[in-house]
Design an enzyme around this catalytic site. Structure first.
Site, PDB file in Angstrom:
ATOM      1  N   SER A 185       0.797  -1.224   0.000  1.00  0.00           N
ATOM      2  CA  SER A 185       0.000   0.000   0.000  1.00  0.00           C
ATOM      3  C   SER A 185       0.833   1.280   0.000  1.00  0.00           C
ATOM      4  CB  SER A 185      -0.977   0.002   1.166  1.00  0.00           C
ATOM      5  OG  SER A 185      -0.272   0.145   2.362  1.00  0.00           O
TER       6      SER A 185
ATOM      7  N   LYS B  66      -5.992   4.101   8.866  1.00  0.00           N
ATOM      8  CA  LYS B  66      -4.976   4.950   8.236  1.00  0.00           C
ATOM      9  C   LYS B  66      -5.402   6.412   8.239  1.00  0.00           C
ATOM     10  CE  LYS B  66      -2.960   1.522   5.147  1.00  0.00           C
ATOM     11  NZ  LYS B  66      -2.990   0.979   3.796  1.00  0.00           N
TER      12      LYS B  66
END
Ligand code: ADP
Length: 812
Positions: free
Chosen positions: A686, A729
């Site tokens: 990611s 996140k």
């Protein structure tokens, strides 16, 4: 018989002598012997001998049971003996003291009535002549006799003196034979042997045999003695134990104890199989000695089994209003979680018979999974027990050890049932994602049996060794990372996710729940101590960095302890904790608020990472130096992350000209990619967009906006693919003060999950291509044909106002 007849017989060395038949006794020449005589015939023979010259012929009868032996029932060889003393007993008996004189044979019987009178002739013997062989034989025999004495303690030791003095084989054989115990037949054999050496040899054989028999006999008696000693010791110890138990008032009789257990079993109304098994154990207990190891094993077993809630149920009441109230009372926020839980409870109320769906609460540590489960138990009126599964790697932790093992115990499930005391508690299986397995078996598969509604009505624990019904138990599990739960287990679960808390949520949880809770625990009232809101904010930002509120609670507890100490010293003081007073109490703040760098930098990008304990800002740094095209990757990057870095470089190469980067940069420069903090392992795809941006920034010498963070996987062709953990996140980005978060457009549906506070302060920018990322993240569009000059910092600066001739053109 007259004297003349006697004289005549003496001349040819024969004599007419009364004969005394001996039973089981052989008399040897030179032997002094005392024995009792009772038979009438024998007494008459003795009287005759006493009338004459007190000589009598002693001979052994062949058959011991014969009471009136005739001559043919006697051996032929015997001993002529002198009567030394004769004492008459009042009851007809006679005690005789005789001395054996010489060997003789009975040749003729004169008469048999009223006593036996026979012609007796001295035996023809071979005289002993001293030889070396003979001497050796004597010595050997003496040693053997000594050995015999060692094994046979009942012979007086002074006999050995006589043995040592004998220098004639024949005499030695006679002496030994007359002093030791063995069969009269064998003794008779020695008596009949005329040759002294042969006689001694025969004796040696007998002696050897006797020694062997004695040795075996001694061994047997030694063993028997040991056994008796052991038994006596145990008996003694048991008696002592009983005495001690009596003194302590704990004297238990196994029989009584077994009866008490039987009564308890009867009261439990168990299913037949279980009742039979337990009654059998009671029977065994009754037979075992009190205090023995085995009886204590059975005692422990019965106690455990009888303490289990076989038939005790607490009444379940599902009242949604009450449940909502309890959940709200104990927990701030968590709106969606509470709703989901109420939905699950509603379904249970409508269809109580449908079992098997297991709630799994997933989220970072300290977000309230355990306490939510406790509230559910309270709302349902069930007992609550927590079973921690973290680090369980042994199957027997779940299903127990057989009771025959030393120190064996039931597994955690049965132990929890015992603790609960009811058959329908709420069992919280905590940290189910931390199960591991090794050679001792797979605890996950054992747990499957526990959770499977088809199997758990007859759950088999090795210790209790009979089925136990778990079908009424409500199982709730917790996990930090759902993907780490073994798949067959995960399949059975209904996931409810709890996310990280925002700063505001933490503040409210602290003021409404944690502080009052800790006050109560420390005996503090709000009047005594006041924590100012600014102090709570400072506590959240400066002293904790976590998704949940566990450390926050710890810090509050620590504050309460300090205050308690002060209050004890001076009960009159009123303490107000301000932002400033935190440092003296807790030490300097551990975290600084400015997580983010303050300025836009070249080659430095805010990536976003997700771990099982929450989200984090993951900075990516890139430096470009003149070199040969080496790529350096540091910061404990995993394989997937390294591949992702290479993909990013290749992706940029395909766009080099449009970005104003030299087309041969990959051979002229070394690229170093680093992710601090270097010691923490990182992996996953990611950070693809973040790496591509950092590399582009370093190559083009264009700074990256410091208030932008990004997450997304990239492909070679520059597509941006979706990622996981968006909620955590973005929470990290929000905490760090990021203004814009660049996300893959495929993740847009996940934005619904994101907290409104986060949405209010962060702008989300969905992208499909890496070009959009660069456009948003770089402070300006890279200039084409920019000159590339290397400086000592390794970062390529933009040469001010110097339009380089090699600069590629920007696609307009
Ligand atoms: P977890 O099981 O998720 O690790 P816990 O349930 O142990 O977390 O929570 C840690 C502490 O935080 C507990 O004292 C709990 O009561 C408290 N807590 C967590 N979330 C909340 C909340 N939303 N409201 C009130 N207290 C909370």
């Amino acid at each position: 018989m007259n004297t003349t007849e006697m004289k005549k017989t003496k001349e040819d060395k024969s004599m007419l002598l009364p004969v005394l038949a001996l039973r089981g006794l052989v008399v040897f020449p030179g032997m002094m012997l005392q024995f009792d005589v009772g038979r009438k015939k024998s007494i008459l023979a003795l009287s005759k001998a006493m009338e004459d010259d007190q000589l009598i012929f002693l001979v052994t009868q062949r058959d011991l049971s014969d009471n009136e032996p005739r001559q043919e029932q006697l051996y032929q060889t015997g001993v002529v003996a002198r009567i030394k003393q004769l004492v008459r007993h009042p009851e007809d008996g006679v005690r005789l003291f005789v001395e054996g004189l010489y060997r003789a044979e009975m040749t003729d019987e004169m008469h048999d009535d009223p006593f036996l009178l026979a012609k007796v002739t001295p035996c023809k013997l071979i005289a002993y002549r001293k030889t070396q062989r003979g001497e050796a034989l004597i010595r050997y025999t003496q040693n053997l006799f000594e050995e015999y004495l060692q094994n046979y303690s009942r012979i007086p030791p002074d006999i050995i003196v006589g043995v040592v003095q004998k220098k004639d084989c024949g005499e030695l054989a006679d002496y030994i034979a007359s002093n030791i115990m063995f069969d009269f037949e064998k003794k008779q054999m020695i008596l009949e042997e005329p040759s002294p050496v042969k006689r001694l040899n025969k004796l040696v054989d007998i002696l050897k045999n006797e020694i062997q028999v004695l040795e075996i006999e001694n061994q047997i008696s030694e063993k028997a003695k040991e056994q008796i000693d052991q038994n006596q010791r145990e008996y003694y110890l048991r008696e002592q134990m009983k005495a001690i138990a009596y003194e302590l008032g704990e004297d238990d009789n196994p029989q009584e104890e077994a009866d008490t257990f039987r009564e308890r079993i009867a009261k439990l109304c168990l299913p037949e199989l279980q009742e039979k098994k337990l009654l059998k154990e009671c029977d065994r207990l009754a037979k075992l000695p009190f205090g023995s190891h085995e009886s204590s094993v059975i005692l422990g077993y019965l106690e455990t089994c009888l303490d289990l809630p076989w038939n005790t149920l607490s009444e379940e009441s599902i009242n949604l209003d009450k449940a909502r109230k309890i959940l709200d009372r104990e927990h701030y926020g968590l709106k969606k979680v509470k709703e989901r839980i109420l939905e699950v409870l509603a379904v249970r109320k409508l269809a109580p018979e449908i079992k098997g769906q297991i709630i799994c609460l997933v989220g970072p540590p300290g977000v309230g999974k355990t306490s939510i489960a406790r509230s559910i138990a309270e709302a349902l009126g069930r007992k609550y027990v927590r079973v921690s599964l973290g680090g369980v790697r042994d199957e027997s932790d779940i299903v127990g050890h057989r009771k025959t093992y030393v120190g064996s115990m039931p597994g955690r499930i049965i132990a929890a049932m015992k603790q609960a005391g009811t058959r329908n508690p709420l069992l919280l299986l905590d940290e189910i994602d931390k199960l591991s397995h090794d050679f001792r078996g797979d605890p996950a598969s054992a747990l499957l049996e526990v959770l499977d509604a088809e199997q758990n009505m007859a759950f088999h624990d090795h210790y209790i060794d009979m089925p136990f019904d778990l079908s009424d138990v409500l199982f709730i599990t917790t996990a930090n990372d759902f993907s780490a739960i073994p798949e067959p287990l995960a399949d059975r679960m209904d996931v409810i996710t709890l996310g990280s808390y925002t700063h505001e949520e933490k503040f409210h949880i602290a003021t409404k729940h944690l502080i009052p809770k800790q006050y109560k625990k420390h005996g503090i009232t709000p009047k005594m101590v006041r924590i100012q809101p600014a102090a709570v904010h400072a506590l959240i930002d400066g002293y904790t960095r976590e998704a949940g509120v566990r450390n926050l609670e710890r810090q509050i507890a620590s504050l309460c302890r300090k205050c308690a100490a002060k209050l004890v010293e001076d009960p009159e003081t009123r303490i107000t904790i301000t932002q400033k007073s935190l440092e003296p109490l807790l030490g300097p703040a551990r975290f600084k608020n400015d997580d983010l760098h303050k300025t836009d930098e070249i080659g430095l990008v805010n990536g976003l990472a997700w771990t099982s304990v929450g989200g984090e800002i993951l900075p990516i740094e890139v430096a470009v130096m003149e070199g040969t095209g080496k790529i350096e990757l540091t910061g404990s990057l995993g394989d997937v992350m390294k591949e992702s870095a290479r993909t990013a470089i290749s992706c940029i190469r395909t766009r080099a000209s449009s970005l104003g980067i030299e087309h041969d940069f990959h051979t002229k420069y070394d690229i170093h990619i680093h992710a601090p903090e270097g010691a923490i392992p990182k992996d996953g795809p990611s950070a693809g967009t973040a790496m591509a941006t950092a590399i582009t920034s370093a190559l083009c010498r264009v700074p990256v906006r410091h208030d932008v963070a990004m997450t997304g996987e990239i492909t070679l062709l520059g597509r941006v693919l979706p990622i996981g953990g968006l909620k955590e996140k973005t929470m990290a980005a929000y905490r760090a003060g990021v203004k814009t978060v660049i996300i893959p457009s495929d993740n847009v549906p996940d934005l619904a999950e994101i907290d409104s506070v986060v949405k209010d302060s962060v702008t989300f920018l969905p992208v499909q291509k890496v070009d959009q990322v660069l456009e948003a993240a770089l402070v300006r569009t890279p200039e084409t044909k920019a000159g590339v000059v290397h400086n000592s910092t390794g970062v390529l600066p933009v040469p001010a106002g110097q339009p380089a001739t090699t600069a590629p053109s920007i696609p307009q």
